[in-house]
Design an enzyme around this catalytic site. Structure first.
Site, PDB file in Angstrom:
ATOM      1  N   ASP A 214       0.824  -1.221   0.000  1.00 53.19           N
ATOM      2  CA  ASP A 214       0.000   0.000   0.000  1.00 53.19           C
ATOM      3  C   ASP A 214       0.857   1.269   0.000  1.00 53.19           C
ATOM      4  OD1 ASP A 214      -2.783  -0.727  -0.006  1.00 53.19           O
ATOM      5  OD2 ASP A 214      -2.514  -1.551   2.021  1.00 53.19           O
TER       6      ASP A 214
ATOM      7  N   GLU B 187      -0.032   9.559   0.757  1.00 52.78           N
ATOM      8  CA  GLU B 187      -0.730  10.592   1.527  1.00 52.78           C
ATOM      9  C   GLU B 187      -0.960  10.178   2.983  1.00 52.78           C
ATOM     10  OE1 GLU B 187      -4.585  13.176   0.654  1.00 52.78           O
ATOM     11  OE2 GLU B 187      -5.066  11.101   1.061  1.00 52.78           O
ATOM     12  N   ASP B 188      -1.064   8.881   3.217  1.00 54.47           N
ATOM     13  CA  ASP B 188      -1.414   8.451   4.569  1.00 54.47           C
ATOM     14  C   ASP B 188      -0.252   8.523   5.554  1.00 54.47           C
ATOM     15  OD1 ASP B 188      -4.095   7.948   3.995  1.00 54.47           O
ATOM     16  OD2 ASP B 188      -3.544   6.071   3.011  1.00 54.47           O
TER      17      ASP B 188
ATOM     18  N   ARG C 123       0.828  -0.961   7.504  1.00 55.63           N
ATOM     19  CA  ARG C 123       1.292   0.245   6.812  1.00 55.63           C
ATOM     20  C   ARG C 123       2.291   1.063   7.629  1.00 55.63           C
ATOM     21  NH1 ARG C 123      -2.692   3.562   3.358  1.00 55.63           N
ATOM     22  NH2 ARG C 123      -0.621   4.096   2.581  1.00 55.63           N
TER      23      ARG C 123
ATOM     24  N   ARG D 242      -8.995   4.260  11.120  1.00 60.35           N
ATOM     25  CA  ARG D 242      -7.532   4.438  11.046  1.00 60.35           C
ATOM     26  C   ARG D 242      -7.003   5.547  11.968  1.00 60.35           C
ATOM     27  NH1 ARG D 242      -5.761   2.208   6.071  1.00 60.35           N
ATOM     28  NH2 ARG D 242      -7.106   0.395   5.729  1.00 60.35           N
TER      29      ARG D 242
ATOM     30  N   HIS E 182     -11.738   6.957   4.704  1.00 58.71           N
ATOM     31  CA  HIS E 182     -11.153   8.153   5.321  1.00 58.71           C
ATOM     32  C   HIS E 182     -12.106   9.347   5.166  1.00 58.71           C
ATOM     33  CE1 HIS E 182      -7.031   6.236   4.339  1.00 58.71           C
ATOM     34  NE2 HIS E 182      -7.085   6.320   5.651  1.00 58.71           N
TER      35      HIS E 182
ATOM     36  N   CYS F  86      -4.802  10.194  -2.426  1.00 53.00           N
ATOM     37  CA  CYS F  86      -3.843   9.368  -1.654  1.00 53.00           C
ATOM     38  C   CYS F  86      -2.567   9.059  -2.414  1.00 53.00           C
ATOM     39  CB  CYS F  86      -4.475   8.096  -1.148  1.00 53.00           C
ATOM     40  SG  CYS F  86      -5.680   7.365  -2.199  1.00 53.00           S
TER      41      CYS F  86
END
Ligand code: CIR
Length: 253
Positions: free
Chosen positions: A61, A66-67, A86, A131, A161, A248
């Protein structure tokens, strides 16, 4: 806000091993690479200089960069992603941001994904989702408050999200799904409401006066045309299969 830079990462071969709830099938790797290249080109066409990182092997991933961080004009907040698989993405993103910003790190037990964070004007909306927990959200809020920004927490009841459902499409205008159409947390902003069959188009990206939107959502496109901005449509079907989209795939600053 004007962006001069972006960081993106080429997907790795094993991207189909990432987390997904989409039930849209297995992504085609070559097609994903082509879609990624078109995405980078679109950012460049919006006058952004793009750093493209190599795939991060073992992290399927990791192209959803962006995460892993929230980059503000003043600092980069390195996140503690909510999904265990992640968390290993974070050091390489922090290293990539090092030349551009001072970094501060969200500490456990706080968790936060950048996909839950929307900056509009001098305000941050921080979604509370599967998350992002309140401890993580508050660490981000406190960090940006030190530079004069305001922030509010918004529970995310649907979608992965906050930015799966709400995005900035102008200085004071949000593109929102039905769930957020009358949400009191968003009072004070104009809202363009997406029709229920086009919810995926909520993940539209405003870059230097251009709107980059997913291809195939004519009703949303028509609504966005009222903003009188150039619209770039991109096919992101292979990323959608992995619950991802336009916002993302890059960090913009
Ligand atoms: C995940 O579930 O974490 C990835 N498969 C998708 C992340 C998408 N990120 C985003 O919308 N900010």
């Amino acid at each position: 806000m004007t962006f001069t830079h972006a960081i993106a990462r080429r997907p790795e071969k094993d991207m189909a091993a990432g987390i997904t709830t989409a039930a849209l099938g297995t992504p085609d790797y070559q097609k994903a690479l082509d879609q990624f290249d078109a995405y980078v080109k679109a950012l460049i066409d919006c006058d952004v200089s793009v750093t493209v990182l190599d795939p991060l092997m073992g992290h399927p991933d990791a192209h959803f960069v962006e995460d892993a961080a929230v980059v503000t004009p003043d600092i980069a907040v390195i996140t503690n992603p909510g999904a265990a698989s992640r968390k290993g993405e974070v050091p390489s993103i922090a290293a990539a941001l090092q030349p551009f910003r001072k970094t501060v790190w969200v500490q456990p037990p706080g968790t936060i994904d950048g996909g839950d964070v929307l900056m509009i004007g001098h305000h941050f909306f921080i979604g509370l989702s599967d998350r992002t927990n309140e401890k993580g959200a508050r660490q981000l809020g406190d960090a940006v408050a030190g530079f004069g920004y305001t922030w509010t927490l918004v529970p995310v009841a649907a979608g992965l999200h906050f930015k799966s459902s709400v995005n900035a499409v102008d200085d004071d205008t949000l593109l929102v799904t039905r769930t957020f159409a009358d949400h009191p947390a968003l009072a004070g902003f104009h809202r363009i409401v997406i029709s229920p069959r086009e919810e995926y188009a909520g993940n539209t990206l405003l870059v230097n006066g251009h709107l980059i939107m997913p291809a195939g959502f004519p009703d949303t496109r028509q609504k966005l045309q009222a903003l009188d901005k150039p619209i770039i449509e991109l096919d992101v079907s292979e990323f959608r299969k992995m619950d991802g989209g336009l916002t993302c795939l890059s960090l913009r600053f």
